[in-house]
Write an enzyme that holds these catalytic residues in place. Structure first.
Site, PDB file in Angstrom:
ATOM      1  N   SER A  24      45.635  47.460  40.423  1.00  0.00           N
ATOM      2  CA  SER A  24      46.415  46.793  39.379  1.00  0.00           C
ATOM      3  C   SER A  24      45.449  45.913  38.604  1.00  0.00           C
ATOM      4  O   SER A  24      44.359  45.601  39.086  1.00  0.00           O
ATOM      5  CB  SER A  24      47.573  45.978  39.979  1.00  0.00           C
ATOM      6  OG  SER A  24      47.112  45.092  40.988  1.00  0.00           O
ATOM      7  N   GLU A  26      44.879  42.506  35.730  1.00  0.00           N
ATOM      8  CA  GLU A  26      45.421  41.310  35.086  1.00  0.00           C
ATOM      9  C   GLU A  26      44.774  41.114  33.719  1.00  0.00           C
ATOM     10  O   GLU A  26      43.560  41.241  33.563  1.00  0.00           O
ATOM     11  CB  GLU A  26      45.175  40.076  35.941  1.00  0.00           C
ATOM     12  CG  GLU A  26      45.715  38.788  35.293  1.00  0.00           C
ATOM     13  CD  GLU A  26      45.492  37.560  36.152  1.00  0.00           C
ATOM     14  OE1 GLU A  26      46.150  37.482  37.209  1.00  0.00           O
ATOM     15  OE2 GLU A  26      44.672  36.705  35.778  1.00  0.00           O
ATOM     16  N   ASP A 118      49.551  25.535  36.473  1.00  0.00           N
ATOM     17  CA  ASP A 118      48.611  24.425  36.349  1.00  0.00           C
ATOM     18  C   ASP A 118      49.126  23.387  35.365  1.00  0.00           C
ATOM     19  O   ASP A 118      49.861  23.721  34.430  1.00  0.00           O
ATOM     20  CB  ASP A 118      47.253  24.932  35.862  1.00  0.00           C
ATOM     21  CG  ASP A 118      46.617  25.896  36.851  1.00  0.00           C
ATOM     22  OD1 ASP A 118      46.719  25.639  38.066  1.00  0.00           O
ATOM     23  OD2 ASP A 118      46.020  26.901  36.406  1.00  0.00           O
ATOM     24  N   PHE A 227      36.144  28.792  36.674  1.00  0.00           N
ATOM     25  CA  PHE A 227      37.380  29.298  37.275  1.00  0.00           C
ATOM     26  C   PHE A 227      37.487  28.851  38.731  1.00  0.00           C
ATOM     27  O   PHE A 227      38.555  28.451  39.197  1.00  0.00           O
ATOM     28  CB  PHE A 227      37.412  30.832  37.216  1.00  0.00           C
ATOM     29  CG  PHE A 227      37.554  31.403  35.834  1.00  0.00           C
ATOM     30  CD1 PHE A 227      38.117  30.666  34.808  1.00  0.00           C
ATOM     31  CD2 PHE A 227      37.136  32.698  35.573  1.00  0.00           C
ATOM     32  CE1 PHE A 227      38.262  31.200  33.533  1.00  0.00           C
ATOM     33  CE2 PHE A 227      37.275  33.239  34.307  1.00  0.00           C
ATOM     34  CZ  PHE A 227      37.835  32.488  33.282  1.00  0.00           C
ATOM     35  N   HIS A 277      43.508  44.268  43.161  1.00  0.00           N
ATOM     36  CA  HIS A 277      43.980  43.681  41.903  1.00  0.00           C
ATOM     37  C   HIS A 277      42.779  43.111  41.166  1.00  0.00           C
ATOM     38  O   HIS A 277      42.094  42.211  41.680  1.00  0.00           O
ATOM     39  CB  HIS A 277      45.002  42.579  42.188  1.00  0.00           C
ATOM     40  CG  HIS A 277      45.635  41.991  40.966  1.00  0.00           C
ATOM     41  ND1 HIS A 277      46.579  42.666  40.224  1.00  0.00           N
ATOM     42  CD2 HIS A 277      45.461  40.788  40.357  1.00  0.00           C
ATOM     43  CE1 HIS A 277      46.971  41.899  39.210  1.00  0.00           C
ATOM     44  NE2 HIS A 277      46.297  40.767  39.263  1.00  0.00           N
TER      45      HIS A 277
END
Length: 300
Positions: A24, A26, A118, A227, A277
């Site tokens: 998958s 993102e 966040d 990140f 993912h």
């Protein structure tokens, strides 16, 4: 046969296509027309790999709400892909979140990635909306009341920055699963052992849910470090060393990034993982190359 001949005789890590791996991807909603073109090129490049779903992120404080919705809608209407819309608790009441979820359901969206979210300003402490869902556990339960969504939630192999311990993270994940979550997707990490320890700890705590490793192919260490600071991921020194001196050699960075991520995926596969993912950062090349190495090939 001596030990060196034995090593040489081993089957290379990527010598055989698996045929049993699912992936998958993102994406994040674009801010400009140029970024939209890049995103759409990536979507169309990865579409033939037939991922289980593709998720679209939701900016801090709900700052990309409309753009997330538009991106999800376009993927739903113009591709064969299954979109999963991110939803968070931040800066919205329960009624507002429920209304967004209903709109997604009416549009035909059946998959949600439910997150606490966040704070709108980096470095500030998370505060729930006074009339909103307090955390991802409440959000999952609320979404399941709106409609029978397929819901993914976050997991943190190296502890969430706001967490007191690994045990706390495991317990929080268990609450999300008890509330109705269908799977967990981890934050990125760079050690297969780290993932396996987390998976074993979750199983020992009675968690019986699919835990999907989140893979971030690294081509820019500075961006990755930024990140990592927000999600509690550790960047090993060897990774810094690998990219040293490559600031002006983007092709070399891409090759090394693909190799590192593919090796991690190979180690995870050997440990039983069958779904990966990928955090694409809206670029298809690295994720496509890694999937190819893993035997995930384009289909008509």
């Amino acid at each position: 046969m001596n030990k060196f001949e034995s090593l040489a005789a081993r089957t290379p890590l990527f010598a055989e296509t698996r045929g049993d791996i699912e992936v998958s991807f993102e994406f994040f909603p674009p801010k400009t027309d140029k970024m939209a073109d890049t995103l759409w090129d990536s979507v169309k490049t990865l579409e033939p790999l037939h991922p289980r779903f593709v998720s679209v992120t939701y900016g801090a404080g709900g700052s990309t709400r409309e753009r997330t919705h538009q991106t999800v809608e376009r993927i739903l209407k113009e591709t064969s892909l299954t979109p999963a819309a991110h939803l968070t608790c931040v800066a919205a009441s329960k009624d507002e979140v429920d209304e967004i979820a209903k709109d997604y359901w009416d549009l035909g969206v059946r998959n949600i990635v439910a997150l606490r979210g966040d704070p709108p300003e980096a470095g500030t402490k998370y505060q729930p909306h006074p009339n909103g869902y307090r955390d991802a556990c409440e959000l999952v339960a609320g979404l399941k009341k709106v409609a029978p969504f397929d819901i993914s939630v976050a997991a943190y192999p190296e502890c969430h920055p706001d967490s007191s311990s690994r045990a706390f993270d495991i317990e929080n994940l268990k609450k999300k699963v008890d509330a109705g979550a269908d799977r967990a997707i981890t934050q990125f990490f760079f050690s297969a052992d780290c993932f396996f320890r987390f998976r074993d700890d979750a199983a020992a705590a009675g968690l019986d849910v699919e835990i999907v490793p989140g893979i971030l192919p690294v081509s820019n260490v500075a961006t990755t470090r930024r990140f990592a600071a927000t999600c509690g991921a550790a960047i090993p020194k060897w990774l810094d060393d690998l990219f040293e001196g490559l600031d002006d050699l983007p092709a070399a960075r891409q090759l090394i990034a693909a190799t590192v991520a593919a090796e991690l995926c190979g180690q995870l596969y050997a440990g039983g993982v069958r779904h990966f993912h990928f955090y694409t950062l809206n670029r298809a090349e690295l994720s496509y190359a890694i999937c190819h190495l893993l035997g995930v090939r384009a289909q008509a």
